[in-house]
Write a protein that holds these residues in place. Sequence first.
Motif, PDB file in Angstrom:
ATOM      1  N   ARG A  43       0.855  -1.181   0.000  1.00 18.04           N
ATOM      2  CA  ARG A  43       0.000   0.000   0.000  1.00 18.04           C
ATOM      3  C   ARG A  43       0.885   1.222   0.000  1.00 18.04           C
ATOM      4  NH1 ARG A  43      -4.524  -1.942   4.153  1.00 18.04           N
ATOM      5  NH2 ARG A  43      -5.517  -3.397   2.725  1.00 18.04           N
ATOM      6  N   ILE A  44       0.564   2.149  -0.846  1.00 18.19           N
ATOM      7  CA  ILE A  44       1.363   3.353  -0.988  1.00 18.19           C
ATOM      8  C   ILE A  44       1.201   4.216   0.256  1.00 18.19           C
ATOM      9  CG2 ILE A  44       1.646   5.470  -2.319  1.00 18.19           C
ATOM     10  CD1 ILE A  44       0.656   3.918  -4.750  1.00 18.19           C
ATOM     11  N   GLU A  45       2.321   4.726   0.750  1.00 14.94           N
ATOM     12  CA  GLU A  45       2.291   5.644   1.892  1.00 14.94           C
ATOM     13  C   GLU A  45       1.914   7.016   1.362  1.00 14.94           C
ATOM     14  OE1 GLU A  45       5.620   7.599   4.688  1.00 14.94           O
ATOM     15  OE2 GLU A  45       5.636   5.428   4.566  1.00 14.94           O
ATOM     16  N   VAL A  46       0.856   7.573   1.890  1.00 15.10           N
ATOM     17  CA  VAL A  46       0.365   8.862   1.424  1.00 15.10           C
ATOM     18  C   VAL A  46       0.594   9.891   2.519  1.00 15.10           C
ATOM     19  CG1 VAL A  46      -1.631  10.137   0.585  1.00 15.10           C
ATOM     20  CG2 VAL A  46      -1.368   7.731   0.000  1.00 15.10           C
ATOM     21  N   VAL A  47       1.433  10.881   2.235  1.00 14.81           N
ATOM     22  CA  VAL A  47       1.706  11.972   3.166  1.00 14.81           C
ATOM     23  C   VAL A  47       1.373  13.263   2.445  1.00 14.81           C
ATOM     24  CG1 VAL A  47       3.437  13.126   4.577  1.00 14.81           C
ATOM     25  CG2 VAL A  47       3.583  10.664   4.211  1.00 14.81           C
ATOM     26  N   ILE A  93      -1.489  11.540   7.002  1.00 16.74           N
ATOM     27  CA  ILE A  93      -0.559  10.461   6.696  1.00 16.74           C
ATOM     28  C   ILE A  93      -1.298   9.146   6.827  1.00 16.74           C
ATOM     29  CG2 ILE A  93       0.351  10.352   9.042  1.00 16.74           C
ATOM     30  CD1 ILE A  93       3.043   9.489   7.772  1.00 16.74           C
ATOM     31  N   ARG A  94      -1.076   8.290   5.856  1.00 18.98           N
ATOM     32  CA  ARG A  94      -1.599   6.922   5.879  1.00 18.98           C
ATOM     33  C   ARG A  94      -0.418   6.009   5.611  1.00 18.98           C
ATOM     34  NH1 ARG A  94      -7.119   7.716   2.495  1.00 18.98           N
ATOM     35  NH2 ARG A  94      -8.006   9.194   3.943  1.00 18.98           N
ATOM     36  N   ARG A  95      -0.010   5.309   6.622  1.00 18.97           N
ATOM     37  CA  ARG A  95       1.151   4.433   6.519  1.00 18.97           C
ATOM     38  C   ARG A  95       0.749   3.044   6.964  1.00 18.97           C
ATOM     39  NH1 ARG A  95       7.003   5.786   9.074  1.00 18.97           N
ATOM     40  NH2 ARG A  95       7.965   5.279   7.114  1.00 18.97           N
ATOM     41  N   GLN A  96       1.159   2.054   6.184  1.00 25.14           N
ATOM     42  CA  GLN A  96       0.816   0.677   6.512  1.00 25.14           C
ATOM     43  C   GLN A  96       1.426   0.309   7.860  1.00 25.14           C
ATOM     44  OE1 GLN A  96       1.711  -2.001   3.344  1.00 25.14           O
ATOM     45  NE2 GLN A  96       0.777  -3.737   4.339  1.00 25.14           N
ATOM     46  N   GLY A  97       0.601  -0.191   8.753  1.00 25.70           N
ATOM     47  CA  GLY A  97       1.062  -0.589  10.074  1.00 25.70           C
ATOM     48  C   GLY A  97       0.908   0.496  11.125  1.00 25.70           C
ATOM     49  N   ALA A  98       0.445   1.690  10.737  1.00 30.30           N
ATOM     50  CA  ALA A  98       0.245   2.789  11.682  1.00 30.30           C
ATOM     51  C   ALA A  98      -1.156   3.356  11.480  1.00 30.30           C
ATOM     52  CB  ALA A  98       1.287   3.882  11.477  1.00 30.30           C
ATOM     53  N   ILE A 133       4.439   7.127  13.980  1.00 36.32           N
ATOM     54  CA  ILE A 133       4.556   6.643  12.600  1.00 36.32           C
ATOM     55  C   ILE A 133       5.655   5.609  12.442  1.00 36.32           C
ATOM     56  CG2 ILE A 133       3.609   8.746  11.596  1.00 36.32           C
ATOM     57  CD1 ILE A 133       6.501   9.495  10.805  1.00 36.32           C
ATOM     58  N   ASP A 134       6.373   5.279  13.513  1.00 31.41           N
ATOM     59  CA  ASP A 134       7.466   4.305  13.437  1.00 31.41           C
ATOM     60  C   ASP A 134       6.875   2.903  13.389  1.00 31.41           C
ATOM     61  OD1 ASP A 134       9.827   2.959  13.483  1.00 31.41           O
ATOM     62  OD2 ASP A 134      10.330   3.451  15.548  1.00 31.41           O
ATOM     63  N   THR A 135       6.900   2.285  12.229  1.00 28.11           N
ATOM     64  CA  THR A 135       6.340   0.943  12.079  1.00 28.11           C
ATOM     65  C   THR A 135       7.403  -0.128  12.212  1.00 28.11           C
ATOM     66  OG1 THR A 135       6.621   1.081   9.684  1.00 28.11           O
ATOM     67  CG2 THR A 135       4.473   1.719  10.580  1.00 28.11           C
ATOM     68  N   PHE A 136       8.653   0.249  12.407  1.00 29.28           N
ATOM     69  CA  PHE A 136       9.742  -0.720  12.497  1.00 29.28           C
ATOM     70  C   PHE A 136      10.105  -1.059  13.934  1.00 29.28           C
ATOM     71  CE2 PHE A 136      10.414   1.509   8.459  1.00 29.28           C
ATOM     72  CZ  PHE A 136      10.241   0.428   7.616  1.00 29.28           C
ATOM     73  N   LYS A 137       9.509  -0.361  14.884  1.00 27.52           N
ATOM     74  CA  LYS A 137       9.862  -0.596  16.284  1.00 27.52           C
ATOM     75  C   LYS A 137       9.249  -1.895  16.778  1.00 27.52           C
ATOM     76  CE  LYS A 137       5.954   2.097  17.788  1.00 27.52           C
ATOM     77  NZ  LYS A 137       5.502   3.363  18.212  1.00 27.52           N
ATOM     78  N   LYS A 138       9.885  -2.469  17.747  1.00 23.95           N
ATOM     79  CA  LYS A 138       9.356  -3.655  18.400  1.00 23.95           C
ATOM     80  C   LYS A 138       8.896  -3.247  19.782  1.00 23.95           C
ATOM     81  CE  LYS A 138      12.423  -6.751  15.933  1.00 23.95           C
ATOM     82  NZ  LYS A 138      13.599  -7.601  16.030  1.00 23.95           N
TER      83      LYS A 138
END
Length: 181
Positions: A43-47, A93-98, A133-138
């Motif tokens: 999915r495209i990140e839209v900012v 902002i639309r970001r996959q996972g956030a 918006i950090d989708t890489f954090k654990k």
Amino acid sequence: MSLIIPRGRIVGLLATAAVLAALGACSSMQTSDSVLGLVTPYRIEVVQGNVVTREMAAAVKPGMSRNQVRDILGSPLLTDVFHADRWDYIFTIRRQGAEPQLRRVTAHFQGEQLSRLEAEQELPTEAAFVASIDTFKKKGDKPPALELTDAQLQALPAPKPQPGAQAETPPPARTYPPLEP
């Protein structure tokens, strides 16, 4: 009496059944976000717009000129010809996972001077915005310490002298020919 079905007819019925099964599978897959539960589509990140944080809004004071406000907040997303004394800063902002985010901040001017800054909701700090918006954090991970404490520095072993290493002498001075002939 036995029923005899021509071979061509059986192949046609099987082909029709296969096509109907494939179409049924396609329609059921469209309602799902993943293919077989394993692969999710990109999915495209839209900012869009300018993010305005709490620190940025605190730096903007009534009485500032339009250029000063533009230097701090950036160019507004919307400037209306019918409302020349109003700048709208809209951020999405639309970001996959956030979670999707939408924020609106409005700067009101009287002539060339800022009169007030309005936000529809409380603005996040820069750190809170980055975390949202950090989708890489654990979850539960702490950031690593980047500096040693004094106790850790003292616990380090002293560097060992290298065998055969001598104090470096500076290289001899170089002479260059003149630039002009």
